[in-house]
Motif scaffolding. Structure first.
Motif, PDB file in Angstrom:
ATOM      1  N   ALA A  36       4.388   0.256   2.093  1.00  0.00           N
ATOM      2  CA  ALA A  36       2.914   0.671   2.334  1.00  0.00           C
ATOM      3  C   ALA A  36       2.220  -0.409   1.696  1.00  0.00           C
ATOM      4  O   ALA A  36       1.074  -1.030   2.066  1.00  0.00           O
ATOM      5  CB  ALA A  36       2.739   1.867   1.858  1.00  0.00           C
ATOM      6  N   GLN A  37       2.584  -0.692   0.392  1.00  0.00           N
ATOM      7  CA  GLN A  37       1.630  -1.455  -0.616  1.00  0.00           C
ATOM      8  C   GLN A  37       1.577  -2.843   0.024  1.00  0.00           C
ATOM      9  O   GLN A  37       0.641  -3.787   0.042  1.00  0.00           O
ATOM     10  CB  GLN A  37       2.346  -1.806  -1.901  1.00  0.00           C
ATOM     11  CG  GLN A  37       1.318  -2.352  -2.926  1.00  0.00           C
ATOM     12  CD  GLN A  37       0.103  -1.814  -3.263  1.00  0.00           C
ATOM     13  OE1 GLN A  37      -0.121  -0.565  -3.015  1.00  0.00           O
ATOM     14  NE2 GLN A  37      -0.812  -2.727  -3.425  1.00  0.00           N
ATOM     15  N   GLU A  38       2.571  -3.481   0.708  1.00  0.00           N
ATOM     16  CA  GLU A  38       2.609  -4.855   1.175  1.00  0.00           C
ATOM     17  C   GLU A  38       1.790  -4.880   2.285  1.00  0.00           C
ATOM     18  O   GLU A  38       1.062  -5.822   2.646  1.00  0.00           O
ATOM     19  CB  GLU A  38       4.179  -5.218   1.809  1.00  0.00           C
ATOM     20  CG  GLU A  38       5.195  -5.432   0.661  1.00  0.00           C
ATOM     21  CD  GLU A  38       6.519  -5.590   1.078  1.00  0.00           C
ATOM     22  OE1 GLU A  38       6.752  -5.743   2.464  1.00  0.00           O
ATOM     23  OE2 GLU A  38       7.245  -5.755   0.312  1.00  0.00           O
ATOM     24  N   HIS A  39       1.729  -3.829   3.056  1.00  0.00           N
ATOM     25  CA  HIS A  39       0.639  -3.634   4.341  1.00  0.00           C
ATOM     26  C   HIS A  39      -0.642  -3.617   3.723  1.00  0.00           C
ATOM     27  O   HIS A  39      -1.705  -4.272   4.584  1.00  0.00           O
ATOM     28  CB  HIS A  39       1.157  -2.198   5.145  1.00  0.00           C
ATOM     29  CG  HIS A  39       2.313  -2.504   5.983  1.00  0.00           C
ATOM     30  ND1 HIS A  39       2.473  -3.613   7.000  1.00  0.00           N
ATOM     31  CD2 HIS A  39       3.710  -1.722   6.068  1.00  0.00           C
ATOM     32  CE1 HIS A  39       3.660  -3.596   7.776  1.00  0.00           C
ATOM     33  NE2 HIS A  39       4.326  -2.447   7.148  1.00  0.00           N
ATOM     34  N   ARG A  40      -0.996  -2.901   2.630  1.00  0.00           N
ATOM     35  CA  ARG A  40      -2.117  -2.731   2.066  1.00  0.00           C
ATOM     36  C   ARG A  40      -2.512  -4.092   1.759  1.00  0.00           C
ATOM     37  O   ARG A  40      -3.798  -4.690   1.917  1.00  0.00           O
ATOM     38  CB  ARG A  40      -1.972  -1.851   1.028  1.00  0.00           C
ATOM     39  CG  ARG A  40      -3.609  -1.711   0.084  1.00  0.00           C
ATOM     40  CD  ARG A  40      -3.514  -0.949  -1.191  1.00  0.00           C
ATOM     41  NE  ARG A  40      -2.865   0.328  -0.993  1.00  0.00           N
ATOM     42  CZ  ARG A  40      -3.873   1.160  -0.899  1.00  0.00           C
ATOM     43  NH1 ARG A  40      -5.334   1.096  -0.774  1.00  0.00           N
ATOM     44  NH2 ARG A  40      -3.597   2.597  -0.718  1.00  0.00           N
ATOM     45  N   ASN A  65      -2.601   0.680  10.027  1.00  0.00           N
ATOM     46  CA  ASN A  65      -1.857   1.911  10.511  1.00  0.00           C
ATOM     47  C   ASN A  65      -0.566   1.967  10.021  1.00  0.00           C
ATOM     48  O   ASN A  65       0.110   2.945   9.815  1.00  0.00           O
ATOM     49  CB  ASN A  65      -1.828   1.540  12.046  1.00  0.00           C
ATOM     50  CG  ASN A  65      -3.241   1.685  12.706  1.00  0.00           C
ATOM     51  OD1 ASN A  65      -4.311   2.441  12.100  1.00  0.00           O
ATOM     52  ND2 ASN A  65      -3.780   1.247  13.932  1.00  0.00           N
ATOM     53  N   GLN A  66       0.110   0.701   9.700  1.00  0.00           N
ATOM     54  CA  GLN A  66       1.339   0.731   9.261  1.00  0.00           C
ATOM     55  C   GLN A  66       1.567   1.161   7.925  1.00  0.00           C
ATOM     56  O   GLN A  66       2.485   1.687   7.484  1.00  0.00           O
ATOM     57  CB  GLN A  66       2.019  -0.591   9.419  1.00  0.00           C
ATOM     58  CG  GLN A  66       2.257  -1.228  10.738  1.00  0.00           C
ATOM     59  CD  GLN A  66       2.679  -2.545  11.004  1.00  0.00           C
ATOM     60  OE1 GLN A  66       2.084  -3.544  10.197  1.00  0.00           O
ATOM     61  NE2 GLN A  66       3.485  -2.922  11.746  1.00  0.00           N
ATOM     62  N   MET A  67       0.400   0.931   7.151  1.00  0.00           N
ATOM     63  CA  MET A  67       0.349   1.313   5.656  1.00  0.00           C
ATOM     64  C   MET A  67       0.305   2.917   5.844  1.00  0.00           C
ATOM     65  O   MET A  67       0.954   3.633   4.966  1.00  0.00           O
ATOM     66  CB  MET A  67      -0.841   0.828   5.019  1.00  0.00           C
ATOM     67  CG  MET A  67      -0.975   1.320   3.430  1.00  0.00           C
ATOM     68  SD  MET A  67      -2.891   0.862   2.832  1.00  0.00           S
ATOM     69  CE  MET A  67      -3.581   1.986   4.096  1.00  0.00           C
ATOM     70  N   ILE A  68      -0.530   3.389   6.620  1.00  0.00           N
ATOM     71  CA  ILE A  68      -0.692   4.936   6.619  1.00  0.00           C
ATOM     72  C   ILE A  68       0.533   5.553   7.037  1.00  0.00           C
ATOM     73  O   ILE A  68       1.181   6.656   6.534  1.00  0.00           O
ATOM     74  CB  ILE A  68      -1.821   5.220   7.575  1.00  0.00           C
ATOM     75  CG1 ILE A  68      -3.222   4.918   7.276  1.00  0.00           C
ATOM     76  CG2 ILE A  68      -1.908   6.848   7.768  1.00  0.00           C
ATOM     77  CD1 ILE A  68      -3.565   5.178   5.921  1.00  0.00           C
ATOM     78  N   GLU A  69       1.072   5.050   7.877  1.00  0.00           N
ATOM     79  CA  GLU A  69       2.495   5.552   8.341  1.00  0.00           C
ATOM     80  C   GLU A  69       3.775   5.671   7.363  1.00  0.00           C
ATOM     81  O   GLU A  69       4.231   6.569   7.125  1.00  0.00           O
ATOM     82  CB  GLU A  69       3.013   4.865   9.629  1.00  0.00           C
ATOM     83  CG  GLU A  69       4.186   5.074  10.175  1.00  0.00           C
ATOM     84  CD  GLU A  69       4.463   6.811  10.661  1.00  0.00           C
ATOM     85  OE1 GLU A  69       5.556   7.297  10.840  1.00  0.00           O
ATOM     86  OE2 GLU A  69       3.252   7.337  10.898  1.00  0.00           O
TER      87      GLU A  69
END
Length: 307
Positions: free
Chosen positions: A76-80, A210-214
């Protein structure tokens, strides 16, 4: 919210049945026979080992789940970070687009001003002026006019010819206007390219958001499972600790019983020696008084050191 029962079923682990636990009352401990206590110690030891194994498996599952939670949080942090990086690029392209649109607007304003200066956007066209001149000339040639009317007609023709000449001169000198229009359109086109980048990058940023949220949602779900697994671990470990504590208490009681038995044996031996000594002294007294001793009496005297 996941339940303990769902975690047990999902990870195929053995549920702890309290009916399998071994109880130890104070009455059992204080009044139970040595044989009963030895049996109870074995039961406590075996159940303790089972519970420790159960707790170890649950701790391992909990640690695996916590590791998966960290992996999801890292994902999630990477997506953020990628989303934020793309949003920065979006803002850069927005700023550049807005700057270019402002420049293009200024250029188009200059185009309009130049058109007004050249009067290309107002007044009669070259073709209209030509037609009017031709009509006036035809009238001059075909109509019989007095001197005043003819002079006015000639002045109108001359005036329109001057306007026509000015119009042609301005039309012939539109290179500056064309260059300005071309430059404005190029700037506007460049602004459109930046707007396209804004759209593309914003879409990608939204995907990463969206991927971060998921990923965070999955991390929360796995963390809930890890928490439930930890509670199952604590449940088994506390039961194992209680069985170990009771096992130690039984072992301590057995050692106390051993000491008591040893003391009883020592007391019995001492009492027996005292009895043998008293008997030997009686035999020895008989011996001194001249009585005849049999072999058994002699052996008793030798055993006590009186002979």
């Amino acid at each position: 919210m996941v339940t303990k029962e769902e975690v047990i079923e999902q990870y195929d682990i053995e549920a702890m049945d309290e009916a399998d636990n071994v109880d130890l009352s104070e009455d059992d401990l204080e009044n139970g026979s040595k044989g009963q206590l030895i049996k109870r110690a074995g039961q406590l030891r075996d159940r303790r080992n089972e519970l420790n194994q159960m707790a170890s498996e649950r701790a391992s599952n909990r640690d695996d789940l916590n590791a998966k939670t960290r992996e999801k949080v890292d994902e999630a942090q990477e997506h953020r970070e990628k989303r934020d990086e793309l949003n920065e690029q979006v803002q850069e392209h927005k700023d550049k687009r807005n700057e270019l649109n402002a420049d293009a607007n200024e250029l188009f304003d200059e185009v309009e001003e130049l058109k007004q200066d050249m009067e290309l956007g107002s007044g009669k066209s070259i073709e209209e002026l030509k037609e009017e001149i031709e009509d006036l000339e035809f009238r001059q040639q075909t109509e019989v006019l007095d001197a005043e009317d003819e002079r006015e007609l000639i002045e109108k023709i001359d005036e329109k010819r001057e306007k026509l000449a000015e119009k042609k001169e301005k039309v012939d000198d539109t290179s500056e206007l064309d260059e300005l229009v071309e430059e404005a359109e190029e700037v506007r086109s460049e602004a459109s390219q930046h707007h396209q980048k804004v759209t593309e990058l914003a879409d990608k940023a939204q995907e990463h958001h969206n991927q971060m949220i998921e990923a965070y949602r999955e991390a929360d779900d796995i963390r809930d499972e890890a928490d439930e697994m930890h509670e199952l671990f604590v449940e088994a470990q506390e039961a194992a600790d209680q069985h170990h504590e009771d096992f130690v208490r039984v072992q301590k009681r057995l050692r106390e019983l051993d000491k008591e038995e040893e003391k009883e044996r020592k007391d019995e031996r001492a009492e027996k020696r005292e009895e043998e000594k008293e008997e030997a002294e009686e035999i020895y007294q008989k011996f001194k008084e001249g009585e005849t001793l049999d072999t058994e009496d002699l052996m008793k005297l030798q055993k006590t050191g009186l002979l």
